[in-house]
Enzyme design. Structure first.
Site, short mmCIF file in Angstrom:
data_model
loop_
_atom_site.label_atom_id
_atom_site.label_comp_id
_atom_site.label_asym_id
_atom_site.label_seq_id
_atom_site.Cartn_x
_atom_site.Cartn_y
_atom_site.Cartn_z
N HIS A 108 0.63 -0.91 -0.16
CA HIS A 108 0.04 0.05 0.21
C HIS A 108 0.89 1.39 0.01
O HIS A 108 1.92 1.55 0.21
CB HIS A 108 -1.01 0.28 1.56
CG HIS A 108 -0.44 0.35 2.43
ND1 HIS A 108 0.05 1.58 2.81
CD2 HIS A 108 0.33 -0.68 3.14
CE1 HIS A 108 0.43 1.20 4.08
NE2 HIS A 108 0.58 -0.12 4.20
N HIS B 291 1.26 5.56 -1.52
CA HIS B 291 -0.08 6.97 -2.19
C HIS B 291 1.31 7.15 -3.55
O HIS B 291 2.32 7.67 -4.22
CB HIS B 291 0.81 8.24 -1.42
CG HIS B 291 -0.04 7.97 -0.65
ND1 HIS B 291 -2.12 7.82 -0.39
CD2 HIS B 291 0.08 8.95 0.36
CE1 HIS B 291 -2.06 8.58 0.41
NE2 HIS B 291 -0.89 8.91 1.37
#
Length: 388
Positions: free
Chosen positions: A172, A174
């Protein structure tokens, strides 16, 4: 920063901690607890009494007081975690030559969009990883840049596809969508994501930069001290609330092409839609996060078994809330909605919402106000040739 079993690094000065060999007695949790304790000394000032640990505390404060200190800390912990896991997996010999079970040869990538309840969802993955036996890895990019350099794209694809010690894995971070097929890999990862109403996401991010959240309340934010409300910012034509700031969810789904980051690009919108349908396993919406988790548990139990109950009852389900957030007025919303950028971001949001609701409608049924996952609704028959 490598530590000795008692948690104390050698007095060799900055930049030499890596010489200490890793120790099985040190866990990432112990290291983090030590570092948090040292940070407490930094906030109170270096100890003045002549005790053996004082010189190291002062040195630690000096290093971490620099702009790169926190980065060094996070990288040190991450390196120790990786070493610990790789050593654990190689006790009985290297694993590279061992074929993974099909259920284990799976990687999920959650390229999370900022301020879409991504922390709440990610914490569920962390809470379940030990029980469901998979690894969780945070993709920490410099300055949270969602676009990787070409060489980093190659490294990342190679890591994700060939790092068997980390499979099954849940990554995970951005980062914008990255097409693994263009790198010639045999098996692509499973992409998932969550998006949010574009204005609500921008408002949350605006106040987050100024006041932070209840996840790390003591951390100083980039715009801390700016007391201007979102309404006042829009009325004054401020840059932090400009319509261009809405352009984020489309490029995150569009990917690493230059046109994806061309604000207002119709091509980027259409590419984002295409990727959502063809490259993402499931995309949920913040406003219906529980249903998103329920569908993931039903479809990918290897990772998400127990996720729905954990979300409903766990303490971390709504862990991160932006503080001091004030809802915008109707006038502010109407002004933003005049922008072509909002219209495109909202079109993408509505497209994602419709697709999610379509998937949900064919996967669950409602009874007495509760949603229930449908049982298997197909079977095989007329199987030939008949076995003797």
């Amino acid at each position: 920063m490598a530590l000795t079993p008692c948690g104390v690094p050698p007095a060799t000065g900055p930049g030499h901690f890596s010489r200490v060999p890793p120790c099985a007695a040190c866990t990432p949790g112990m290291i983090k607890e030590l570092i948090d304790t040292l940070w407490g000394f930094c906030r109170r000032g270096c100890p003045r009494q002549p005790w053996p640990f004082s010189s190291f505390v002062c040195m630690f404060c000096e290093i971490m007081g620099s702009g790169r200190g926190r980065c060094r800390e996070e990288r040190a912990i991450a390196r120790h975690e990786v070493r610990e896991i790789e050593q654990r997996h190689t006790v009985d010999g290297p694993r590279q030559d061992v074929a993974l079970d099909e259920d284990d040869d799976v990687v999920i990538i959650y390229n999370r969009v900022p301020k879409t309840a991504s922390t709440s969802f990610t914490n569920i993955a962390y809470d379940l990883c030990a029980k469901n036996k998979y690894h969780v890895l945070h993709i920490n990019t410099t300055k949270n840049n969602p676009v990787m350099s070409l060489q980093d794209q190659v490294r990342f694809v190679k890591n994700v596809t060939s790092w068997k010690e980390m499979k099954p894995g849940f990554y995970h971070g951005h980062i914008s969508y990255l097409d693994f097929a263009k790198f010639g890999v045999k098996k692509k990862p499973i992409y998932i994501n969550v998006i949010r109403d574009p204005i609500e996401r921008l408002v949350s991010y605006y106040y987050f930069l100024r006041f932070g959240d209840d996840y790390r309340p003591g951390l100083r934010r980039r715009k801390q001290g700016d007391k201007k409300t979102f309404d006042e910012c829009v009325a004054a034509g401020g840059s932090d609330c400009a319509p261009e700031k809405l352009w984020l969810q489309i490029p995150f789904f569009c990917g690493h092409s230059s046109e994806c980051w061309n604000v207002g690009s119709r091509w980027a919108l259409e590419q984002a839609k295409y990727n959502l349908i063809n490259e993402y396993f499931l995309v949920g919406v913040t406003e219906e996060l529980e249903d998103f988790i329920m569908l993931l548990e039903a479809a990918l139990p290897r990772f998400f078994r127990g996720a729905t109950e954990l979300y409903r009852t766990g303490k971390k389900s709504h862990l991160r809330k932006t503080t001091e957030k004030k809802l915008p007025t109707k006038e502010t919303i109407a002004k933003l909605q005049q922008s072509e950028i909002w219209k495109m971001e909202n079109e993408f949001y509505e497209f994602a919402l419709e697709q999610f609701q379509f998937v949900r409608a064919h996967a669950v049924r409602e009874k007495d106000g509760e949603l229930y996952i449908l049982a298997q609704n197909f079977f095989y028959e007329k199987i030939y040739p008949k076995s003797n």
